[in-house]
Design an enzyme around this catalytic site. Structure first.
Site, PDB file in Angstrom:
ATOM      1  N   GLU A 126       8.973 -12.753 -20.651  1.00 24.63           N
ATOM      2  CA  GLU A 126       8.662 -11.388 -20.224  1.00 24.63           C
ATOM      3  C   GLU A 126       7.537 -10.800 -21.083  1.00 24.63           C
ATOM      4  O   GLU A 126       6.630 -10.139 -20.576  1.00 24.63           O
ATOM      5  CB  GLU A 126       9.952 -10.543 -20.308  1.00 24.63           C
ATOM      6  CG  GLU A 126       9.770  -9.035 -20.199  1.00 24.63           C
ATOM      7  CD  GLU A 126       9.095  -8.562 -18.910  1.00 24.63           C
ATOM      8  OE1 GLU A 126       8.838  -9.382 -18.020  1.00 24.63           O
ATOM      9  OE2 GLU A 126       8.798  -7.353 -18.824  1.00 24.63           O
ATOM     10  N   ASN A 138       1.042   0.088   6.240  1.00 31.36           N
ATOM     11  CA  ASN A 138       1.451  -0.691   5.074  1.00 31.36           C
ATOM     12  C   ASN A 138       2.266  -1.862   5.587  1.00 31.36           C
ATOM     13  O   ASN A 138       3.186  -1.668   6.378  1.00 31.36           O
ATOM     14  CB  ASN A 138       2.300   0.193   4.141  1.00 31.36           C
ATOM     15  CG  ASN A 138       2.977  -0.616   3.041  1.00 31.36           C
ATOM     16  OD1 ASN A 138       2.445  -1.625   2.604  1.00 31.36           O
ATOM     17  ND2 ASN A 138       4.142  -0.164   2.605  1.00 31.36           N
ATOM     18  N   GLY A 139       1.909  -3.080   5.164  1.00 33.74           N
ATOM     19  CA  GLY A 139       2.643  -4.262   5.627  1.00 33.74           C
ATOM     20  C   GLY A 139       1.670  -5.319   6.086  1.00 33.74           C
ATOM     21  O   GLY A 139       0.480  -5.273   5.748  1.00 33.74           O
ATOM     22  N   LYS A 199       3.897  -9.491 -19.733  1.00 29.76           N
ATOM     23  CA  LYS A 199       3.343  -8.158 -20.031  1.00 29.76           C
ATOM     24  C   LYS A 199       1.912  -8.275 -20.532  1.00 29.76           C
ATOM     25  O   LYS A 199       1.038  -7.508 -20.143  1.00 29.76           O
ATOM     26  CB  LYS A 199       4.175  -7.463 -21.116  1.00 29.76           C
ATOM     27  CG  LYS A 199       5.499  -6.932 -20.665  1.00 29.76           C
ATOM     28  CD  LYS A 199       5.343  -5.605 -19.960  1.00 29.76           C
ATOM     29  CE  LYS A 199       6.436  -5.347 -18.960  1.00 29.76           C
ATOM     30  NZ  LYS A 199       6.551  -6.262 -17.826  1.00 29.76           N
ATOM     31  N   LYS A 256       2.684  -2.208  -7.781  1.00 33.27           N
ATOM     32  CA  LYS A 256       4.005  -1.951  -8.349  1.00 33.27           C
ATOM     33  C   LYS A 256       5.080  -2.788  -7.691  1.00 33.27           C
ATOM     34  O   LYS A 256       5.947  -3.340  -8.344  1.00 33.27           O
ATOM     35  CB  LYS A 256       4.320  -0.461  -8.197  1.00 33.27           C
ATOM     36  CG  LYS A 256       5.644  -0.040  -8.794  1.00 33.27           C
ATOM     37  CD  LYS A 256       5.551   0.095 -10.282  1.00 33.27           C
ATOM     38  CE  LYS A 256       6.851   0.436 -10.941  1.00 33.27           C
ATOM     39  NZ  LYS A 256       6.899  -0.102 -12.303  1.00 33.27           N
ATOM     40  N   CYS A 312       0.863  -1.176   0.000  1.00 36.45           N
ATOM     41  CA  CYS A 312       0.000   0.000   0.000  1.00 36.45           C
ATOM     42  C   CYS A 312       0.902   1.230   0.000  1.00 36.45           C
ATOM     43  O   CYS A 312       2.108   1.124   0.147  1.00 36.45           O
ATOM     44  CB  CYS A 312      -0.849   0.035   1.258  1.00 36.45           C
ATOM     45  SG  CYS A 312      -1.705  -1.516   1.574  1.00 36.45           S
ATOM     46  N   ARG A 325       1.183   2.015  -5.965  1.00 38.30           N
ATOM     47  CA  ARG A 325       1.519   1.029  -4.940  1.00 38.30           C
ATOM     48  C   ARG A 325       0.307   0.194  -4.532  1.00 38.30           C
ATOM     49  O   ARG A 325       0.432  -0.765  -3.766  1.00 38.30           O
ATOM     50  CB  ARG A 325       2.073   1.739  -3.702  1.00 38.30           C
ATOM     51  CG  ARG A 325       3.338   2.532  -3.950  1.00 38.30           C
ATOM     52  CD  ARG A 325       3.792   3.220  -2.689  1.00 38.30           C
ATOM     53  NE  ARG A 325       4.158   2.269  -1.681  1.00 38.30           N
ATOM     54  CZ  ARG A 325       5.375   1.756  -1.511  1.00 38.30           C
ATOM     55  NH1 ARG A 325       6.352   2.137  -2.305  1.00 38.30           N
ATOM     56  NH2 ARG A 325       5.625   0.884  -0.560  1.00 38.30           N
ATOM     57  N   TRP A 373      -3.751  -1.855  -1.272  1.00 40.56           N
ATOM     58  CA  TRP A 373      -3.727  -3.084  -2.068  1.00 40.56           C
ATOM     59  C   TRP A 373      -4.039  -4.192  -1.075  1.00 40.56           C
ATOM     60  O   TRP A 373      -3.209  -4.554  -0.242  1.00 40.56           O
ATOM     61  CB  TRP A 373      -2.356  -3.288  -2.705  1.00 40.56           C
ATOM     62  CG  TRP A 373      -2.274  -4.450  -3.641  1.00 40.56           C
ATOM     63  CD1 TRP A 373      -2.816  -4.535  -4.888  1.00 40.56           C
ATOM     64  CD2 TRP A 373      -1.588  -5.688  -3.422  1.00 40.56           C
ATOM     65  NE1 TRP A 373      -2.517  -5.757  -5.450  1.00 40.56           N
ATOM     66  CE2 TRP A 373      -1.765  -6.469  -4.581  1.00 40.56           C
ATOM     67  CE3 TRP A 373      -0.839  -6.211  -2.372  1.00 40.56           C
ATOM     68  CZ2 TRP A 373      -1.233  -7.751  -4.709  1.00 40.56           C
ATOM     69  CZ3 TRP A 373      -0.297  -7.487  -2.499  1.00 40.56           C
ATOM     70  CH2 TRP A 373      -0.498  -8.242  -3.661  1.00 40.56           C
ATOM     71  N   GLU A 416      -0.375  -9.210 -17.717  1.00 39.06           N
ATOM     72  CA  GLU A 416      -0.535  -8.130 -16.738  1.00 39.06           C
ATOM     73  C   GLU A 416      -1.433  -7.012 -17.253  1.00 39.06           C
ATOM     74  O   GLU A 416      -2.292  -6.525 -16.534  1.00 39.06           O
ATOM     75  CB  GLU A 416       0.829  -7.492 -16.427  1.00 39.06           C
ATOM     76  CG  GLU A 416       1.740  -8.298 -15.552  1.00 39.06           C
ATOM     77  CD  GLU A 416       3.070  -7.583 -15.325  1.00 39.06           C
ATOM     78  OE1 GLU A 416       3.521  -7.545 -14.182  1.00 39.06           O
ATOM     79  OE2 GLU A 416       3.664  -7.065 -16.304  1.00 39.06           O
ATOM     80  N   HIS A 421       7.395 -31.014 -26.881  1.00 33.72           N
ATOM     81  CA  HIS A 421       7.352 -31.995 -25.798  1.00 33.72           C
ATOM     82  C   HIS A 421       6.032 -31.941 -25.039  1.00 33.72           C
ATOM     83  O   HIS A 421       6.006 -32.177 -23.829  1.00 33.72           O
ATOM     84  CB  HIS A 421       8.537 -31.783 -24.851  1.00 33.72           C
ATOM     85  CG  HIS A 421       9.860 -31.997 -25.520  1.00 33.72           C
ATOM     86  ND1 HIS A 421      10.295 -33.245 -25.927  1.00 33.72           N
ATOM     87  CD2 HIS A 421      10.821 -31.128 -25.907  1.00 33.72           C
ATOM     88  CE1 HIS A 421      11.481 -33.130 -26.513  1.00 33.72           C
ATOM     89  NE2 HIS A 421      11.822 -31.842 -26.516  1.00 33.72           N
TER      90      HIS A 421
HETATM   91  C1  G6P Z   1       5.429  -6.925  -8.766  1.00 35.49           C
HETATM   92  C2  G6P Z   1       5.134  -6.117 -10.008  1.00 35.49           C
HETATM   93  C3  G6P Z   1       5.970  -6.643 -11.168  1.00 35.49           C
HETATM   94  C4  G6P Z   1       7.446  -6.628 -10.782  1.00 35.49           C
HETATM   95  C5  G6P Z   1       7.707  -7.450  -9.520  1.00 35.49           C
HETATM   96  C6  G6P Z   1       9.129  -7.286  -9.016  1.00 35.49           C
HETATM   97  O1  G6P Z   1       4.943  -8.213  -8.909  1.00 35.49           O
HETATM   98  O2  G6P Z   1       3.769  -6.165 -10.340  1.00 35.49           O
HETATM   99  O3  G6P Z   1       5.777  -5.807 -12.294  1.00 35.49           O
HETATM  100  O4  G6P Z   1       8.190  -7.165 -11.829  1.00 35.49           O
HETATM  101  O5  G6P Z   1       6.834  -6.984  -8.492  1.00 35.49           O
HETATM  102  O6  G6P Z   1       9.314  -5.969  -8.577  1.00 35.49           O
HETATM  103  P1  G6P Z   1      10.710  -5.283  -8.307  1.00 35.49           P
HETATM  104  O7  G6P Z   1      10.356  -3.938  -7.765  1.00 35.49           O
HETATM  105  O8  G6P Z   1      11.427  -6.124  -7.283  1.00 35.49           O
HETATM  106  O9  G6P Z   1      11.445  -5.206  -9.583  1.00 35.49           O
END
Ligand code: G6P
Length: 606
Positions: free
Chosen positions: A476, A100-101, A480, A601, A2, A27, A74, A483, A499
């Site tokens: 990756e 937050n936590g 994307k 994030k 959060c 966040r 969040w 996400e 396979h």
């Molecule tokens: C979250 C985000 C991802 C990110 C991951 C690692 O899951 O949604 O987009 O890649 O955290 O985050 P970092 O800040 O450690 O790169």
């Protein structure tokens, strides 16, 4: 995770407090709220939804006062409901708290407090905090001591801020394993989960460490140790990021803006001092074993790093996803752990680094956020300097991380003797040409990518395939698309397809294949086998490649032609193209690009 923030000022803070959580919204954004003190105590307004909507519904701007705290959530404990939104209050409403936590012992604390006749309104772990403070106050403790006593009672991770009726000119805050920063202004001060909370108002900041709490007024601040109240002298940091860097600057979304910033971010990553890169490379080469780690996008960046260490330095440097690391890797003294993290706050990655420290293992991290927990935890840190990345989806930060890893692999190659200095220099030149190539690609090809996405967005099931360095790129790229476009995309090595997964191929499944140039003959041929196999079973292949002759091939149902580039940097061009592709899929499908559903994030919980 959060976002929390707080402001104390000799002027009305409502507008600035709202701005601050708006700037922290990446966040977490399922609900939000503000508490501002007036002469009757804290007035709390909160609700579910994005900050702008809640602000309108709850008339945040009609609030008035000099001291306040705010939160954007969040959800972890308790669903997304108005009562679960923060701030939370004690029974008589004289204390408001944001957190937050995760409080791991909240069930026990809640039971204890309920027996003492405290009434809980929410299902959150956080609500125990104001009630604990109230309980200590009832016993006659002064407010500051009661606040500290409550912090001592809670286990888990927290960044907490409190305002209270009886001390209208103070914000109390404390932290353990969740980030908290104090911003220093003129006649007003701030607190926030990160710099974005107050970047528009000041560049002077103090980063709090675990086990510290602070009392912040409009004229100053005092940081003390939670354990014994001893004062702590803190260094004031000057933050280089400016508010403009955090704005959209004419782009419809941060994601697009950040994709377009990549030529700059690559330059920044290339301007990191040789000494820092050599230090990393030396650690990699001289360790018994080196592990790369990260999670989500940063794991894929690390995995790409693994391929470059193999090809450029001839060494095996496994990348392990940090969420699984401690269970599947036996790191021991003499090893080296190199973590990659945009935020520097991700729980899974911090868990690995903390355990490495316990085992006296050398650690380093490539991190974007200045003053973050990871940046301060590791033995050596390389700040990637990508500037604020606001979109939840990581683009520019990930590319910069890969550039830093490639530079390290090249340096390691010189140390191991795999590369001559002249070869390294030539490869660095290829990296130096990348910003211009990306810029040209974005300017000249984004229309093609847009059209491709529009043509393909109605397909709901995708395989993303690549071999060699294009395998982590495929992973990756698929992440994307999941996400941001909410489409099912499975990343896989192109060689793995035969396979088992090949059984899925039919007319409905789209396969996006990253095809290397013919110059990488072996890789090209092996990737092409997969393309043939898919076609033979009536599947449709969308190719991302750079061959003008191949562009006419009947094997491709659709394609994206990349400009030619040397094999060292070609995967990076493919990465940029795939970012843009996922962006346009998302806009075509009308998704919430910068704040996709259910994401945050950085995830600071287990
Ligand atoms: C979250 C985000 C991802 C990110 C991951 C690692 O899951 O949604 O987009 O890649 O955290 O985050 P970092 O800040 O450690 O790169």
């Amino acid at each position: 995770m959060c976002g929390i923030s707080g402001i104390i000022s000799n002027a009305n803070i409502a507008k600035k407090l709202l701005d601050s959580i708006q700037n922290l919204e990446y966040r977490g954004y399922d609900s939000c709220g503000m508490a501002i003190l007036n002469s009757h105590g804290p007035i709390i307004r909160k609700n579910i939804g994005h900050v702008a909507d809640v602000a309108e519904k709850e008339l945040f701007l009609s609030m008035n006062g000099n001291t306040g705290i705010a939160h954007t959530r969040w959800a972890t404990h308790g669903g997304v409901t108005p009562v679960n939104a923060h701030p939370h209050a004690n029974c008589d409403g004289s204390i408001a708290v944001v957190h937050n936590g995760i409080i791991s012992n909240y069930v026990k604390l809640r039971e204890m407090l309920t027996k003492k006749r405290h009434t809980f309104l929410s299902e959150t772990d956080s609500e125990v905090i104001p009630h604990l403070i109230e309980e200590y106050r009832k016993g006659g403790m002064p407010l500051e001591s009661a606040f500290v006593a409550a912090l001592k009672d809670i286990e888990g991770s927290y960044a907490v801020a409190m305002v209270a009726y009886e001390k209208p000119w103070k914000i109390f805050c404390g932290k353990h394993e969740s980030p908290l920063i104090i911003g220093l202004g003129k006649n007003e001060n701030y607190i926030g989960s990160d710099f974005n909370a107050f970047i528009e108002f000041t560049k002077e900041a103090v980063v709090m460490d675990d086990g510290e709490y602070a009392i912040v007024s409009n004229e100053g601040y005092a940081v003390k140790k939670i354990v014994n109240g001893a004062p702590v002298l803190k260094k004031v940091m000057h933050v280089e990021w400016d508010a403009e860097m955090s704005k959209k600057g004419g782009f419809p979304h941060y994601m697009l803006k950040e994709i377009y910033e990549q030529p700059e971010t690559v330059k920044k990553a290339l301007s990191i001092s040789d000494a820092s890169i050599q230090m990393l490379a030396q650690n990699v080469v001289s360790a018994e074993r080196t592990y790369l780690t990260g999670v989500g996008t940063t794991f894929y960046a690390a995995q790409l790093g693994q391929y470059y260490f193999a090809s450029e330095a001839g060494i095996n440097v496994p990348a392990v996803s940090s969420d699984e690391f401690l269970e599947n890797s036996a790191m021991a003294k003499g090893d080296f752990v190199l973590a990659v993290s945009q935020s520097g706050e991700t729980y899974d990655t911090l868990r690995v680094l903390r355990e490495a420290k316990n085992r006296k293992i050398r650690t380093a991290a490539i991190v974007n956020v200045i003053g973050s927990t990871m940046a301060r935890l590791v033995d050596d840190v390389v700040m990637q300097g990508s500037g604020p990345e606001i979109c939840v989806i990581s683009t520019k930060a990930a590319l910069a991380q890969v550039i830093i890893l490639i530079r390290t692999a090249l340096e390691a190659g010189v140390i191991t003797g795999k590369l001559r200095v002249s070869e390294k220099k030539q490869k660095i030149k290829q990296l130096e040409a990348l910003p211009q190539q990306i810029s040209d690609f974005l300017n000249e090809h984004s229309g093609f990518v847009h059209n491709l996405a529009e043509r393909q967005a109605h397909h709901h099931n995708w395989l993303f395939l690549g071999r060699g360095k294009y395998y982590p790129i495929a992973l990756e790229a698929a992440l994307k698309v999941k996400e941001v476009a909410y489409l099912h995309a499975e990343g896989m090595p192109a060689g793995f397809l035969k396979h088992g997964t090949i059984a899925l191929i039919d007319d409905n499944l789209r396969s996006l294949v990253f095809i290397p140039s013919e110059k990488e003959e072996a890789l090209y041929k092996m990737t092409m086998s997969a393309v043939e196999e898919i076609n033979a079973r009536g599947g449709k292949v969308i190719g991302i490649h750079s061959s003008k002759t191949f562009a006419k091939s009947k094997l491709l149902a659709d394609q994206l032609l990349l400009p030619p580039a040397p094999p060292l940097v070609m995967p990076l061009m493919a990465l940029v193209a795939s970012q843009l592709f996922s962006y346009f899929l998302a806009t075509t499908l009308d998704r919430n690009v910068d704040k996709p559903r259910a994401l945050a994030k950085s995830v600071t919980v287990a």
